[in-house]
Design a protein around this motif. Structure first.
Motif, short mmCIF file in Angstrom:
data_model
loop_
_atom_site.label_atom_id
_atom_site.label_comp_id
_atom_site.label_asym_id
_atom_site.label_seq_id
_atom_site.Cartn_x
_atom_site.Cartn_y
_atom_site.Cartn_z
N UNK A 41 0.84 -1.20 0.00
CA UNK A 41 0.00 0.00 0.00
C UNK A 41 0.88 1.25 0.00
N UNK A 97 2.60 4.23 1.20
CA UNK A 97 2.85 4.69 2.57
C UNK A 97 2.60 6.19 2.75
N UNK A 138 -0.69 6.92 4.37
CA UNK A 138 -1.03 6.40 5.70
C UNK A 138 -1.48 7.52 6.65
N UNK A 189 -0.89 8.72 9.52
CA UNK A 189 0.10 8.62 10.59
C UNK A 189 -0.34 9.37 11.85
N UNK A 214 -3.23 7.66 13.60
CA UNK A 214 -2.81 6.47 14.35
C UNK A 214 -2.13 6.89 15.66
N UNK A 263 -5.58 -3.94 6.46
CA UNK A 263 -4.23 -3.67 5.93
C UNK A 263 -4.25 -2.77 4.70
N UNK A 264 -5.26 -2.94 3.84
CA UNK A 264 -5.27 -2.18 2.59
C UNK A 264 -6.08 -0.89 2.70
N UNK A 296 -3.86 0.64 7.49
CA UNK A 296 -2.41 0.41 7.40
C UNK A 296 -2.15 -1.07 7.61
N UNK A 297 -1.11 -1.60 6.95
CA UNK A 297 -0.82 -3.05 7.11
C UNK A 297 -0.01 -3.40 8.35
N UNK A 298 0.79 -2.45 8.85
CA UNK A 298 1.78 -2.78 9.88
C UNK A 298 1.19 -3.09 11.24
N UNK A 299 -0.09 -2.76 11.47
CA UNK A 299 -0.71 -3.12 12.75
C UNK A 299 -1.18 -4.57 12.75
N UNK A 300 -1.35 -5.17 11.57
CA UNK A 300 -1.74 -6.59 11.43
C UNK A 300 -3.10 -6.86 12.08
#
Lengths: 411, 411
Positions: free
Chosen positions: A54, A56, A59, A61, A64, A253-254, A257-261
């Motif tokens: 995705x 970045x 995002x 930020x 979050x 994720x899409x 954000x993907x990084x939080x899973x």
């Protein structure tokens, strides 16, 4: 006690033969072909259409950051404590409400990759027949592979899975499971047509086949009209959330954000209750704070962010398609996605996209060869392009370079 | 297209027989006995020594808040993007440095529960013999169970695993894997003595058995003297990080906070490279931001926090042991842990701790019966007490109530 004689090798000490000690399951695992390619393409000069990342720069930020802060204040130490395997109740509630099902039918997972792993684990016995699209999502093959499935490939065309061919397969094969990405498929970008969805739901119900519907991209439609999910059709068909044979997976994720899973599964209660047991053994629960962060973002940020991403990917897809039309030689075919992150290129027969990659890299452009996306091989003349994380200028340069590469290969 | 005829059930529609469609693997999974007990014990009046929860009032909440903020500033969108399967490089580097091994021999996992799942997945073929302590950590049994191990129980006493008995087992059984918690074991609180560690490392090397050393509590020693880890002894024995047969797992869950789910594995390169493949299929990677948060806390907060937790648990253990001594009838035996979160009670033969639980709950005190911690059964007269998350006053009340319960059961 620390001053005791250290352990010392017996004279006959030999290192263990680790390879010989691996499980049968481990022998079925392979290093991802894509992963190795992605390493090469991370060099700074390369314009990469290879990754499935995705964008970045889009995002949220600051949102979050604020959500983390709010969650830590709202929940205090509970935000950092162990939590239930099923997932953060308000998050399950919200997902259930949106889908029109009870929260009890929602299981939170650590990325939808975990959904695929756990579903493979609880459903696939060695030798079970699993139907997959040709081509299909490589990550699903990686999740299922250790469990020893026997794959059957379903032919696809621009409307997604060929359901007439599917009926033939169901008639002659005792399949247990069908895996599909109906919206803007990874890798092809194709979408299963609404009529075919209905037929697929009916056929699989009649033949007693469970369906895993993997839908990470469904919210990212930038043209055309949405079709109902297999899951919605399955609910209508069964008339009851706990009788439906469709298991639905999606993810934040899409869209966020993907990084939080953070991802989830919607399914009938007997599937969820086995998933809970499997997840307990696999990682106890998805990180607590991460689920709370996502929950804080559901009402305002998620819809706005989804719209931002959808619009950006729509523009990038249009730019890429425009340049492809101008730059690629005739005889090259490509899909026209209505959403998601990918499109699929079919080169004239005889061009091997894996062998062509070295030439592409020498022109500073990268893609993923299509062949690894076929469970049983094939597609040597295909490749996947991602438009999600490149600027219009890079897309123009990269597609020009790729066009030259293809023309060279045709000579 | 949305106006198409909805899918409708064929007249012969029947809900799938989900249970019949589960994999062999799923049939081996069970709902955790503890989990069901914990649900009961969450009622507010109950003084619970049942859970294995770290003390939330000690969590470094503000430090985590600042670390999240700093990580988002330092890394920007990369803190929320997909990241490598192996883990955040500075975190692997730090762990490797502390252990005196290259970062390449460190794999980050989503809680050490995931370490156990992935190690089971890559090492245990159906029917492989796995040696476990009697009793052993229940979560390990849950992780391994789906992969079809055949368990052999190693007898234990106050010094941990009986290594003479182990030698006998190794001589007569073709074991592949040994699983142990050498420090302040869950559930017994016992520690494997230094001399036995050396012997265990040598014996398993000689018999070609891989060892999983699970060490979540090692940093939480509040009395006695530290013994070297099996991993350290394994390195000495093999002379080379890539030849050692010891696989070491640890976690930030007990020293920092559990809800971020950050843990790791140290092992020889062939094990790590298979773990990477397994983890890719299981959840792609551990959440990016969470790894960065922990990394921010390594230098200052982790040592301070570890000291805080160690001190608090030492005090709580002492309070619990003091009251046990006063309140429990003679004939009841219990362990004296030198660290960690648990102690282990052995009631006189004939008292069934599972049946006694109802009576304990009626006196508003809860524990976990010991029997589920035995892979092959046994220990009906044992139970586990956790002192980590109760105040001294609650410990006093709870132990008094439990003493009365035991005396009643003895009558």
């Amino acid at each position: 006690m620390l001053s005791m004689t250290p352990a010392r090798p017996a004279p006959e000490f030999k290192a263990p033969d680790f390879t010989a000690m691996l499980s049968d399951r481990a022998r079925r695992m392979n290093a991802s072909a894509i992963r190795e390619i992605l390493k090469v393409t991370q060099q700074p000069d390369i314009i990469s259409f290879a990754g499935g990342l995705p964008a970045p720069e889009l995002f949220p930020l600051e949102e979050v950051r604020r959500a983390a802060d709010t969650a830590l204040t709202r929940y205090g130490p509970a935000a950092l404590q162990y939590s239930t395997t099923e997932g953060h109740p308000p998050l399950r509630e919200w997902i259930g409400n949106r889908a029109g099902i009870p929260a009890a039918n929602v299981q939170i997972v650590t990325g939808s990759q975990q959904a695929l792993d756990l579903l493979g684990k609880i459903l696939i016995s060695e030798g079970d027949t699993v139907l997959v699209e040709a081509p299909t999502y490589l990550g699903a093959l990686q999740s299922f592979q250790p469990y020893g499935p026997s794959y059957v490939q379903m032919p696809t065309d621009d409307g997604g899975i060929d359901v007439d061919a599917l009926e033939g397969i169901l008639r002659t094969t005792a399949a247990k499971l069908l895996y599909a990405v109906p919206n803007f498929q990874n890798p092809t970008g194709r979408t299963l047509s609404a009529e075919r969805r209905r037929r697929l739901v009916e056929l699989t119900a009649q033949y007693g086949v469970l369906v895993i519907e993997d839908d990470p991209y469904g919210q990212l439609r930038f043209s055309g009209e949405a079709a109902p999910s297999l899951y919605e059709l399955g609910l209508e068909y069964a008339g009851d959330v706990n009788s439906s044979h469709i298991i639905y997976c999606s993810s934040f994720s899409k869209t966020l954000v993907p990084g939080l899973r953070d991802a989830w599964v919607q399914a009938a209660a007997p599937i969820i209750s086995k998933l809970v047991q499997a997840k307990q053994g696999a990682d106890l629960h998805t990180p607590t704070l991460n689920q709370m962060i996502v929950t804080e973002l559901l009402e305002d940020v998620l819809p706005r962010q989804t719209e931002t991403v959808r619009k950006a990917y729509g523009e990038r897809a249009a730019v890429m398609l425009g340049h492809i039309e101008k730059q690629f030689p005739s005889g090259v075919e490509y899909t026209t996605p209505e959403g998601g992150m990918f499109l699929w290129v079919t080169l004239p027969e005889g061009i091997d996209s894996t062998r062509m990659l070295a030439r592409a890299l020498s022109r500073n452009v990268a893609y993923v060869p299509g062949s690894p996306f076929f469970a049983l091989g094939g597609g040597e003349n295909t490749l996947r392009l991602s438009y999600s994380s490149a600027t219009p200028q890079k897309i123009e340069q990269g597609i020009a370079a790729l066009g030259e590469t293809i023309r060279e290969a045709l000579d």
